[in-house]
Design an enzyme around this catalytic site. Sequence first.
Site, short mmCIF file in Angstrom:
data_model
loop_
_atom_site.label_atom_id
_atom_site.label_comp_id
_atom_site.label_asym_id
_atom_site.label_seq_id
_atom_site.Cartn_x
_atom_site.Cartn_y
_atom_site.Cartn_z
N ARG A 105 4.23 -0.47 -17.05
CA ARG A 105 4.48 0.44 -15.84
C ARG A 105 3.81 1.58 -16.17
NH1 ARG A 105 8.55 0.64 -11.74
NH2 ARG A 105 9.11 2.87 -11.12
N HIS A 132 2.35 -2.93 -6.87
CA HIS A 132 3.46 -3.11 -7.45
C HIS A 132 3.90 -4.64 -7.24
CE1 HIS A 132 7.54 -2.73 -9.18
NE2 HIS A 132 8.11 -1.88 -8.49
N GLN A 135 7.60 -6.43 -7.39
CA GLN A 135 8.68 -6.03 -6.20
C GLN A 135 8.51 -7.09 -5.16
OE1 GLN A 135 11.34 -3.67 -6.09
NE2 GLN A 135 11.62 -4.95 -4.37
N ASP A 228 9.64 2.64 2.14
CA ASP A 228 9.66 2.97 0.63
C ASP A 228 9.68 4.90 0.84
OD1 ASP A 228 9.72 3.33 -2.03
OD2 ASP A 228 7.45 3.09 -2.24
N CYS A 268 12.68 -0.94 -1.21
CA CYS A 268 12.26 -1.32 -2.75
C CYS A 268 13.28 -0.52 -3.61
CB CYS A 268 11.00 -1.22 -3.18
SG CYS A 268 10.16 0.17 -2.70
N ARG A 296 14.61 -8.99 -8.14
CA ARG A 296 13.75 -8.49 -9.02
C ARG A 296 13.82 -9.43 -10.56
NH1 ARG A 296 11.34 -3.31 -9.12
NH2 ARG A 296 10.34 -4.04 -11.29
#
Length: 309
Positions: A105, A132, A135, A228, A268, A296
């Site tokens: 990450r 991402h 996700q 988001d 998310c 997730r």
Amino acid sequence: MLEGKDLISLHDLSADEIEEILALAAELKAMQKAGVEHHILEGKTLGMIFEKSSTRTRVSFETGMYQLGGHALFLSNKDLQIGRGEPIEDTARVLSRYLDGVMIRTFEHEKLVKFAKYATIPVINGLTDLLHPCQVLADLLTIREHLGKNLKGLKLAYIGDGNNMANSLMYGCAKMGMDFVAATPEGYEPDRGVVKNAKADAEATGALVMLTHDPAEAARDADILYTDVWVSMGEEAEREKRRRDLAGYQINRGLLQFASKRAMVMHCLPAHRGEEIAADVFEEHADMIFDEAENRLHAQKAVMALLMG
């Protein structure tokens, strides 16, 4: 089919490979809910490199490895020589001698790509500034649970900043035959390279990829409204400008009127109520949003099991 591969981008996967991940995720979720052990990765170790902190990414990967019978190692810049100047390619080759997989990450997408080039074990994109994918796999799993397994023909409208989530959702929708429309202010559009690739993917599945500056146009007849945060990690210096520029791009009751009556609202997380989403809309759809957060865990367990198993 996926054993030994990397998960850098959903653009790199076929629709069948994504289906394989989603099917296994649903199976592992059912087993976990039933209390059935599933130690697919017994004796295996995942290294988790974090240059960007996270609640969901760390807890879901670490818990997932435990439930799969393996072990996860948290590695920050302070724990690695990479934080003291060791070349990425050297770190990748060293960790490949110790571990069975690595999740990263980080900020720069090219750093992840370079690490994967030199690693000889599966590398999983836990998030970069560009993409991402984990996700979005959780998102697709959630949509299947709420709207049925056939995703083809559904419409997802993304409202807000054309960031890594918009980019990865575009790839995921295009691969699965879902229409994707992003509404962003001028200057906040998704990555051009991603748009080009996603449109090519969409041609193969009969899906639509479209960009607009009009939230109402994007939301019209949408089955899913998605948003988001307006200010992502590393963008704090632009907070006030971003709030001004994105002020008209909130998911609220007014925008929901344009969507399908059965429309899902997805986020998310973390959510800033009163900015990208109205507080009442968030709470009304909270059960679905937290199903998405839980997934997730299950989607990533499927990824790890298939890549590292």
